[in-house]
Scaffold this active site. Sequence first.
Site, PDB file in Angstrom:
ATOM      1  N   GLY A  11       9.193  -5.163  16.430  1.00 35.15           N
ATOM      2  CA  GLY A  11       9.121  -6.375  17.352  1.00 35.15           C
ATOM      3  C   GLY A  11       7.446  -7.042  16.939  1.00 35.15           C
ATOM      4  N   GLY A  14       6.864  -8.932  10.998  1.00 34.01           N
ATOM      5  CA  GLY A  14       7.771  -8.848   9.763  1.00 34.01           C
ATOM      6  C   GLY A  14       9.159  -9.094  10.574  1.00 34.01           C
ATOM      7  N   HIS A 207      -4.068  -2.783  -2.118  1.00 33.68           N
ATOM      8  CA  HIS A 207      -4.761  -2.756  -0.808  1.00 33.68           C
ATOM      9  C   HIS A 207      -5.965  -1.807  -0.642  1.00 33.68           C
ATOM     10  CE1 HIS A 207      -0.893  -4.400   0.953  1.00 33.68           C
ATOM     11  NE2 HIS A 207      -1.728  -5.300   0.606  1.00 33.68           N
TER      12      HIS A 207
HETATM   13  P1  NAD Z   1       3.205  -5.483  12.634  1.00 34.24           P
HETATM   14  O1  NAD Z   1       1.744  -4.886  12.805  1.00 34.24           O
HETATM   15  O2  NAD Z   1       3.479  -6.753  13.356  1.00 34.24           O
HETATM   16  O3  NAD Z   1       3.970  -4.224  13.518  1.00 34.24           O
HETATM   17  C1  NAD Z   1       3.585  -3.796  14.564  1.00 34.24           C
HETATM   18  C2  NAD Z   1       4.958  -3.519  15.183  1.00 34.24           C
HETATM   19  O4  NAD Z   1       5.612  -2.531  14.925  1.00 34.24           O
HETATM   20  C3  NAD Z   1       4.834  -3.405  16.693  1.00 34.24           C
HETATM   21  O5  NAD Z   1       4.578  -4.375  17.294  1.00 34.24           O
HETATM   22  C4  NAD Z   1       5.981  -2.771  16.982  1.00 34.24           C
HETATM   23  O6  NAD Z   1       7.154  -3.487  17.032  1.00 34.24           O
HETATM   24  C5  NAD Z   1       6.325  -1.791  15.615  1.00 34.24           C
HETATM   25  N1  NAD Z   1       5.667  -0.263  16.273  1.00 34.24           N
HETATM   26  C6  NAD Z   1       4.497   0.126  15.713  1.00 34.24           C
HETATM   27  N2  NAD Z   1       4.477   1.372  16.203  1.00 34.24           N
HETATM   28  C7  NAD Z   1       5.680   1.589  16.486  1.00 34.24           C
HETATM   29  C8  NAD Z   1       6.233   2.697  17.186  1.00 34.24           C
HETATM   30  N3  NAD Z   1       5.313   4.085  17.100  1.00 34.24           N
HETATM   31  N4  NAD Z   1       7.207   2.880  17.446  1.00 34.24           N
HETATM   32  C9  NAD Z   1       8.081   1.849  17.387  1.00 34.24           C
HETATM   33  N5  NAD Z   1       7.665   0.692  16.855  1.00 34.24           N
HETATM   34  C10 NAD Z   1       6.392   0.690  16.612  1.00 34.24           C
HETATM   35  O7  NAD Z   1       3.626  -5.112  11.171  1.00 34.24           O
HETATM   36  P2  NAD Z   1       4.321  -6.151  10.330  1.00 34.24           P
HETATM   37  O8  NAD Z   1       3.075  -7.324   9.872  1.00 34.24           O
HETATM   38  O9  NAD Z   1       5.657  -6.738  10.874  1.00 34.24           O
HETATM   39  O10 NAD Z   1       4.505  -5.278   9.242  1.00 34.24           O
HETATM   40  C11 NAD Z   1       5.700  -4.523   9.207  1.00 34.24           C
HETATM   41  C12 NAD Z   1       5.276  -3.454   7.490  1.00 34.24           C
HETATM   42  O11 NAD Z   1       5.333  -4.783   6.511  1.00 34.24           O
HETATM   43  C13 NAD Z   1       4.032  -3.013   7.524  1.00 34.24           C
HETATM   44  O12 NAD Z   1       4.531  -1.740   6.378  1.00 34.24           O
HETATM   45  C14 NAD Z   1       3.071  -3.799   6.786  1.00 34.24           C
HETATM   46  O13 NAD Z   1       2.077  -3.126   6.168  1.00 34.24           O
HETATM   47  C15 NAD Z   1       4.154  -4.502   5.868  1.00 34.24           C
HETATM   48  N6  NAD Z   1       3.549  -5.794   5.384  1.00 34.24           N
HETATM   49  C16 NAD Z   1       3.465  -6.944   6.178  1.00 34.24           C
HETATM   50  C17 NAD Z   1       3.127  -8.100   5.694  1.00 34.24           C
HETATM   51  C18 NAD Z   1       2.618  -9.263   6.665  1.00 34.24           C
HETATM   52  O14 NAD Z   1       2.187 -10.256   6.228  1.00 34.24           O
HETATM   53  N7  NAD Z   1       2.940  -9.032   7.954  1.00 34.24           N
HETATM   54  C19 NAD Z   1       3.059  -8.228   4.348  1.00 34.24           C
HETATM   55  C20 NAD Z   1       3.327  -7.355   3.560  1.00 34.24           C
HETATM   56  C21 NAD Z   1       3.660  -6.268   3.847  1.00 34.24           C
END
Ligand code: NAD
Length: 389
Positions: A11, A14, A207
């Site tokens: 949620g 991404g 990173h």
């Molecule tokens: P985010 O910080 O938005 O994700 C957090 C979400 O993960 C929470 O809102 C929850 O839905 C879920 N979550 C966290 N802990 C949880 C748990 N214990 N159980 C179930 N759900 C849980 O992260 P994001 O930005 O969507 O990134 C997702 C992945 O993509 C990560 O590995 C991040 O490093 C990578 N990434 C993100 C970006 C970006 O621009 N957002 C870019 C490159 C890579």
Amino acid sequence: MGLHKITVCGGGNGAQALMPIAAHNLGCPVDMYAPLGDEAQRLRAGVEAHGGLEAKGAVQARARPHRISADPAEVIPGSEVVALVLPAFAHEATLRQIAPYLERDAWVGAIPARGGFDYCAAPILQEEGRQDVAIFGLQTLPWACRIEEYGRQVHVLGVKKTVAAASRPAALVGQIAPLMEQMMGLSIGAAGSLLALTLANTGQLIHPGIMFGLFARWDGTPLDQAPLFYQGLDAEGAELLAGLSDDVQAIRARLDGTLDLSAVQPLLEWLLRAYGEAIADPSTLHSAFVSNSAYAGLKAPVREVAPGQLIPDFSARYLTEDVPFGLAASRAIAHLAGVETPAMDQVIAWAGGRLGRDYLGRDAGEARIPQNYGLETLEQLIAFTMERG
Ligand code: NAD
């Protein structure tokens, strides 16, 4: 290939970007599994109020999730593809929750996979007797994206031109890569195995490497502003990144011939492929970082400790995810292959010092390394990687 339904797990940024983009590109219902806290409820409320989720900016799509639930039994059955768009530390718990409900012959995977996704996913599926389920991973999230309004809108700041995918069984990548290409709406290359994808994870280099370059010499004096992250890289920092990339290439050289590691490219080569014309000066690794318009303005993670006084945020994912679920996994493969990794060792030790963790010793159990999953020799690791399922 026409799909009947898929589920996005997560949620966050991404997951809320992928949901409308996948629905738009695939033209099929997309469910969301969001078990953390009250996220399912907040997503439902946002979608009710605004009619759907919207990705805007560099990619534009708008769609209404078919169902949103915190109960896997409500959304996982009937899904041909289940995509975990989560920080890597949440993969294992989420896989355990969804495994009993996976459809026969479904695909389950992580976007991005980070390092060693296969070591954690395969035993969970095996415990459930689900060898029919195939595993996939993507090398990175193709978008830089941030939620603008929860349950309504995500801003996509930049898109990569191409990203690699891999699968377990490795030979099935020819099925999942075109499906991912259709779903994500961009070019998806086929990596030889999930081990290749672990080594091809460039976030693990970029990173922690840039954090080291920016802050290894930080003396504790508060900063008055957050430095630029990518574009604040100096020549010495670029040299360290080149050293990390060289370590990965040394592992590749040792294993080439045994495994297909053609997806494991030197960092500069990868940057030029992934960002193309966004990079104004491709002549060196340093110039490719500082002249990449997709990186413009992005700041280093900091915390405010007093008004106007900032300190580096060492608890950011750039260290807490990319070291135990990235560099440590590649370094562990190097160890099994008998390859020296001087730059990786330096960065892992520094990051561990900042986090109070010794990932190369006492706290290795917290890292997603093959040795923690019973793969203790190179032969075992290669046999596991190439298992036909
Ligand atoms: P985010 O910080 O938005 O994700 C957090 C979400 O993960 C929470 O809102 C929850 O839905 C879920 N979550 C966290 N802990 C949880 C748990 N214990 N159980 C179930 N759900 C849980 O992260 P994001 O930005 O969507 O990134 C997702 C992945 O993509 C990560 O590995 C991040 O490093 C990578 N990434 C993100 C970006 C970006 O621009 N957002 C870019 C490159 C890579």
